[in-house]
Design a protein around this motif. Structure first.
Motif, PDB file in Angstrom:
ATOM      1  N   LEU A 199      34.668   8.020  57.391  1.00  0.00           N
ATOM      2  CA  LEU A 199      34.323   6.754  56.735  1.00  0.00           C
ATOM      3  C   LEU A 199      33.221   6.960  55.701  1.00  0.00           C
ATOM      4  O   LEU A 199      33.238   6.355  54.625  1.00  0.00           O
ATOM      5  N   GLY A 200      32.249   7.832  56.041  1.00  0.00           N
ATOM      6  CA  GLY A 200      31.142   8.068  55.115  1.00  0.00           C
ATOM      7  C   GLY A 200      31.573   8.763  53.840  1.00  0.00           C
ATOM      8  O   GLY A 200      30.987   8.543  52.773  1.00  0.00           O
ATOM      9  N   LEU A 201      32.611   9.622  53.940  1.00  0.00           N
ATOM     10  CA  LEU A 201      33.081  10.353  52.760  1.00  0.00           C
ATOM     11  C   LEU A 201      34.139   9.589  51.974  1.00  0.00           C
ATOM     12  O   LEU A 201      34.617  10.092  50.954  1.00  0.00           O
ATOM     13  N   ARG A 202      34.493   8.411  52.446  1.00  0.00           N
ATOM     14  CA  ARG A 202      35.499   7.636  51.719  1.00  0.00           C
ATOM     15  C   ARG A 202      35.070   7.337  50.283  1.00  0.00           C
ATOM     16  O   ARG A 202      35.886   7.458  49.352  1.00  0.00           O
ATOM     17  N   PRO A 203      33.793   6.970  50.036  1.00  0.00           N
ATOM     18  CA  PRO A 203      33.386   6.769  48.635  1.00  0.00           C
ATOM     19  C   PRO A 203      33.532   8.026  47.783  1.00  0.00           C
ATOM     20  O   PRO A 203      33.806   7.937  46.587  1.00  0.00           O
ATOM     21  N   VAL A 204      33.347   9.206  48.394  1.00  0.00           N
ATOM     22  CA  VAL A 204      33.521  10.451  47.637  1.00  0.00           C
ATOM     23  C   VAL A 204      34.976  10.611  47.212  1.00  0.00           C
ATOM     24  O   VAL A 204      35.275  11.010  46.077  1.00  0.00           O
ATOM     25  N   ARG A 205      35.895  10.287  48.135  1.00  0.00           N
ATOM     26  CA  ARG A 205      37.315  10.361  47.779  1.00  0.00           C
ATOM     27  C   ARG A 205      37.652   9.343  46.694  1.00  0.00           C
ATOM     28  O   ARG A 205      38.468   9.616  45.799  1.00  0.00           O
ATOM     29  N   GLN A 206      37.024   8.171  46.775  1.00  0.00           N
ATOM     30  CA  GLN A 206      37.252   7.167  45.733  1.00  0.00           C
ATOM     31  C   GLN A 206      36.749   7.667  44.380  1.00  0.00           C
ATOM     32  O   GLN A 206      37.390   7.441  43.348  1.00  0.00           O
ATOM     33  N   LEU A 207      35.600   8.368  44.399  1.00  0.00           N
ATOM     34  CA  LEU A 207      35.094   8.953  43.157  1.00  0.00           C
ATOM     35  C   LEU A 207      36.069   9.991  42.612  1.00  0.00           C
ATOM     36  O   LEU A 207      36.303  10.075  41.401  1.00  0.00           O
ATOM     37  N   ALA A 208      36.626  10.808  43.518  1.00  0.00           N
ATOM     38  CA  ALA A 208      37.571  11.841  43.084  1.00  0.00           C
ATOM     39  C   ALA A 208      38.810  11.213  42.451  1.00  0.00           C
ATOM     40  O   ALA A 208      39.311  11.690  41.425  1.00  0.00           O
ATOM     41  N   VAL A 209      39.306  10.132  43.074  1.00  0.00           N
ATOM     42  CA  VAL A 209      40.479   9.443  42.512  1.00  0.00           C
ATOM     43  C   VAL A 209      40.155   8.881  41.133  1.00  0.00           C
ATOM     44  O   VAL A 209      40.941   9.012  40.183  1.00  0.00           O
ATOM     45  N   ALA A 210      38.965   8.270  41.023  1.00  0.00           N
ATOM     46  CA  ALA A 210      38.567   7.709  39.727  1.00  0.00           C
ATOM     47  C   ALA A 210      38.389   8.810  38.685  1.00  0.00           C
ATOM     48  O   ALA A 210      38.766   8.650  37.519  1.00  0.00           O
ATOM     49  N   ALA A 211      37.823   9.954  39.102  1.00  0.00           N
ATOM     50  CA  ALA A 211      37.602  11.053  38.158  1.00  0.00           C
ATOM     51  C   ALA A 211      38.921  11.642  37.679  1.00  0.00           C
ATOM     52  O   ALA A 211      39.043  12.044  36.514  1.00  0.00           O
ATOM     53  N   ARG A 212      39.927  11.703  38.578  1.00  0.00           N
ATOM     54  CA  ARG A 212      41.226  12.243  38.167  1.00  0.00           C
ATOM     55  C   ARG A 212      41.902  11.352  37.130  1.00  0.00           C
ATOM     56  O   ARG A 212      42.773  11.810  36.388  1.00  0.00           O
ATOM     57  N   GLY A 213      41.507  10.091  37.084  1.00  0.00           N
ATOM     58  CA  GLY A 213      42.096   9.184  36.105  1.00  0.00           C
ATOM     59  C   GLY A 213      41.496   9.312  34.719  1.00  0.00           C
ATOM     60  O   GLY A 213      41.960   8.669  33.775  1.00  0.00           O
ATOM     61  N   ILE A 214      40.448  10.149  34.587  1.00  0.00           N
ATOM     62  CA  ILE A 214      39.808  10.336  33.282  1.00  0.00           C
ATOM     63  C   ILE A 214      40.481  11.503  32.569  1.00  0.00           C
ATOM     64  O   ILE A 214      40.477  12.631  33.059  1.00  0.00           O
ATOM     65  N   THR A 215      41.064  11.237  31.422  1.00  0.00           N
ATOM     66  CA  THR A 215      41.739  12.261  30.627  1.00  0.00           C
ATOM     67  C   THR A 215      41.155  12.274  29.225  1.00  0.00           C
ATOM     68  O   THR A 215      40.269  11.482  28.892  1.00  0.00           O
ATOM     69  N   ALA A 216      41.674  13.174  28.397  1.00  0.00           N
ATOM     70  CA  ALA A 216      41.190  13.265  27.016  1.00  0.00           C
ATOM     71  C   ALA A 216      41.440  11.974  26.254  1.00  0.00           C
ATOM     72  O   ALA A 216      40.722  11.659  25.299  1.00  0.00           O
ATOM     73  N   ASP A 217      42.457  11.228  26.673  1.00  0.00           N
ATOM     74  CA  ASP A 217      42.766   9.962  26.005  1.00  0.00           C
ATOM     75  C   ASP A 217      42.022   8.779  26.622  1.00  0.00           C
ATOM     76  O   ASP A 217      42.097   7.666  26.097  1.00  0.00           O
ATOM     77  N   ARG A 218      41.323   9.035  27.740  1.00  0.00           N
ATOM     78  CA  ARG A 218      40.622   7.933  28.422  1.00  0.00           C
ATOM     79  C   ARG A 218      39.184   8.336  28.743  1.00  0.00           C
ATOM     80  O   ARG A 218      38.707   8.192  29.858  1.00  0.00           O
ATOM     81  N   LEU A 219      38.491   8.856  27.760  1.00  0.00           N
ATOM     82  CA  LEU A 219      37.108   9.273  27.965  1.00  0.00           C
ATOM     83  C   LEU A 219      36.151   8.093  28.051  1.00  0.00           C
ATOM     84  O   LEU A 219      34.971   8.272  28.363  1.00  0.00           O
ATOM     85  N   ASP A 220      36.646   6.891  27.770  1.00  0.00           N
ATOM     86  CA  ASP A 220      35.793   5.709  27.865  1.00  0.00           C
ATOM     87  C   ASP A 220      35.712   5.166  29.287  1.00  0.00           C
ATOM     88  O   ASP A 220      34.918   4.262  29.572  1.00  0.00           O
ATOM     89  N   VAL A 221      36.517   5.718  30.207  1.00  0.00           N
ATOM     90  CA  VAL A 221      36.492   5.268  31.605  1.00  0.00           C
ATOM     91  C   VAL A 221      35.229   5.809  32.273  1.00  0.00           C
ATOM     92  O   VAL A 221      34.828   6.948  32.049  1.00  0.00           O
ATOM     93  N   ARG A 222      34.603   4.989  33.122  1.00  0.00           N
ATOM     94  CA  ARG A 222      33.397   5.400  33.836  1.00  0.00           C
ATOM     95  C   ARG A 222      33.583   5.205  35.336  1.00  0.00           C
ATOM     96  O   ARG A 222      34.343   4.336  35.776  1.00  0.00           O
ATOM     97  N   LEU A 223      32.893   6.035  36.095  1.00  0.00           N
ATOM     98  CA  LEU A 223      32.943   5.913  37.550  1.00  0.00           C
ATOM     99  C   LEU A 223      32.111   4.715  37.995  1.00  0.00           C
ATOM    100  O   LEU A 223      31.106   4.375  37.363  1.00  0.00           O
ATOM    101  N   PRO A 224      32.493   4.081  39.112  1.00  0.00           N
ATOM    102  CA  PRO A 224      31.704   2.935  39.602  1.00  0.00           C
ATOM    103  C   PRO A 224      30.344   3.401  40.113  1.00  0.00           C
ATOM    104  O   PRO A 224      30.198   4.513  40.604  1.00  0.00           O
ATOM    105  N   GLU A 225      29.361   2.539  40.012  1.00  0.00           N
ATOM    106  CA  GLU A 225      28.015   2.859  40.502  1.00  0.00           C
ATOM    107  C   GLU A 225      27.513   1.810  41.493  1.00  0.00           C
ATOM    108  O   GLU A 225      27.045   2.152  42.580  1.00  0.00           O
ATOM    109  N   SER A 226      27.620   0.550  41.115  1.00  0.00           N
ATOM    110  CA  SER A 226      27.026  -0.511  41.938  1.00  0.00           C
ATOM    111  C   SER A 226      27.683  -0.629  43.305  1.00  0.00           C
ATOM    112  O   SER A 226      27.041  -1.040  44.273  1.00  0.00           O
ATOM    113  N   THR A 227      28.964  -0.265  43.420  1.00  0.00           N
ATOM    114  CA  THR A 227      29.671  -0.407  44.701  1.00  0.00           C
ATOM    115  C   THR A 227      29.515   0.810  45.598  1.00  0.00           C
ATOM    116  O   THR A 227      29.995   0.803  46.730  1.00  0.00           O
ATOM    117  N   LEU A 228      28.848   1.848  45.117  1.00  0.00           N
ATOM    118  CA  LEU A 228      28.705   3.077  45.897  1.00  0.00           C
ATOM    119  C   LEU A 228      27.472   3.012  46.793  1.00  0.00           C
ATOM    120  O   LEU A 228      26.531   2.261  46.515  1.00  0.00           O
TER     121      LEU A 228
END
Length: 475
Positions: A199-228
């Motif tokens: 359960l404690g590492l679930r936010p880390v997995r969420q970060l990994a999923v969000a990071a995988r969604g960042i590509t050269a065409d989507r460099l404007d995407v940012r990882l969440p901060e306030s919900t972590l």
């Protein structure tokens, strides 16, 4: 073992196992001591009974007359025995469990013994461990009297022994109980810790999923901060800051390629146009010469721009490996002033050097620093007015060295000042092309200053001129 979850679980279990082992060892030690104290208390009670029988029997009465039948029958088995003897004589009374044998009087213990002394220790009986208690009793001598040759016949040596098999059995049961409870606690803890870590590492997995969604065409995407969780926010913030720098660098590179393509397109078009015009029909020698001169000028402009681009790339990516040595900035300014006199005369500009009363030493790459002074001075010449002046000076200011290039040219409008160090930026593009500038000189100058640990500033007033000031750390 690359799994962070597994590492955390194992680490927690190792720590918990160490704690449980320590607690178990302490519990076993205390329980063993309690069992031993209980056994010693039982043996002590038997010693007290025998001592009372010796002290309370009447004259001529046997000691066993003071002992109950039930009490004596308790010694008929093979688990315990007692023996009463006089230090200087034979055994007076012994339990049936000794089968007529004598356990023996410890001469070493008797030496220096006193009436009332009582000791407990482990010994052996028929090859098995026993707990043995000894005391010295006298019906006539007071407590604390030393045992001597003269009073030995008035004292009795009493010892009671009991096998420790029952004690060992209880200790074994205790060890099994502690081991069983510890194993249960560890198993339950492993399950709980695994669940908690997952359960404690679930936010880390969420970060990994969000990071995988960042590509050269989507460099404007940012990882969440306030919900972590609070502990992960610096990681997300740092990643976002890095991503912002990557996005900015990527945009700069795209803009750089676009600007370079645009700047190179003009001389290429000039060369192609000159060639096409010359090839349409027969031309005179003068016309062919003019076409070749036009092509050569365009090619020279391309060559100058390519060299500037390569120079800028080298400045950005390899300047940190440049050799560093002591350089006199004042002497360097004087040399560049002399070197650029022909260029200044061609454009009708007077270039002078304001001498410094002392050496201005900095540590850096001499070639790059010469390029810095040359770029700033050339800029002051090319963007000046006919009959204008440019002044180069270097001076020491505390721990810093100041390189200043001033001109009295037309000046730069305030809206252009924040952009003059950008690649290919020109205040007046048409005039810049006619003067042969690449639009990279000031960008290169800024990079050279930054690589040497300094900064560069510009001030300007329309109609009065411009001042570039490069600040470098002194050696």
């Amino acid at each position: 073992m690359n799994s962070l979850r597994l590492r955390l679980v194992i680490l927690f279990l190792l720590v918990e196992a160490a704690v449980i082992l320590s607690i178990g060892a302490l519990a076993f030690h205390r329980s063993r001591r309690a069992l031993l104290e209980s056994l010693d208390a039982q043996i002590h009670a038997r010693l007290e009974t025998l001592a009372a029988a010796i002290e309370e029997r009447g004259p001529g009465e046997p000691i066993e007359s003071e002992l109950s039948r039930d009490w004596l029958e308790d010694f008929q088995g093979g688990d315990r025995f007692f023996e009463i003897a006089q230090p200087a004589g034979p055994v007076v009374l012994a339990s049936d469990s000794l089968d007529g044998r004598t356990y023996g009087v410890s001469r070493g213990w008797l030496d220096g013994a006193e009436i009332g002394d009582e000791t407990y220790h482990f010994d052996s009986w028929d090859g098995e461990e026993i707990r043995l208690a000894r005391t010295l009793v006298s019906p006539t001598l007071p407590m604390g009297t030393d045992l001597t040759e003269e009073n030995r016949d008035q004292a009795y040596f009493v010892q009671v022994g009991e096998r420790t098999e029952d004690l060992r059995d209880k200790q074994g049961d205790l060890i099994e109980y502690i081991a069983f409870v510890s194993a249960g606690i560890l198993a339950l803890s492993a399950l709980l810790v695994l669940t908690a870590v997952t359960l404690g590492l679930r936010p880390v997995r969420q970060l990994a999923v969000a990071a995988r969604g960042i590509t050269a065409d989507r460099l404007d995407v940012r990882l969440p901060e306030s919900t972590l969780p609070t502990e992960l926010r610096p990681l997300s913030r740092g990643f976002n800051q890095t991503l912002a720098r990557v996005e900015a660098a990527f945009q700069r590179e795209k803009q750089f390629l676009a600007d370079a393509s645009h700047e190179l397109r003009t001389p290429v078009s000039v060369i192609l146009s000159a060639a096409e015009v010359a090839l349409r029909r027969e031309r005179s020698v003068a016309e062919y010469t003019e076409a070749l001169e036009t092509s050569r000028a365009a090619a020279q402009r391309m060559q100058s721009m390519v060299h500037a681009l390569l120079d800028l790339a080298e400045t950005e990516h390899a300047a940190s490996q440049a050799p560093r040595q002591a350089v006199d900035l004042a002497a360097l300014a004087a040399e560049v002033t002399e070197f650029l006199q022909p260029l200044a005369q061609t454009h009708g500009v007077t270039v002078t050097h304001r001498a410094s009363p002392q050496s201005v030493i900095v540590r850096g790459d001499p070639q790059r620093l010469r390029e810095l002074v040359s770029n700033l001075t050339s800029n002051a010449i090319l963007h000046n007015r006919p009959g204008g002046r440019a002044t180069i000076s270097a001076e020491a200011a505390g721990t810093e060295a100041l390189l200043r290039v001033e001109d009295d040219g037309p000046g730069i409008a305030p809206e252009h000042l924040p952009h003059v160090f950008e690649r290919f930026y020109r205040v007046d593009r048409a005039r810049a092309r006619t003067r042969g500038g690449s639009g990279l000189g000031l960008a290169i100058a800024r990079w050279i200053v930054q690589v040497h640990g300094g900064h560069i500033d510009v001030t300007s007033r329309i109609g009065q001129g411009t001042v570039f000031t490069a600040t470098l750390p002194r050696a």
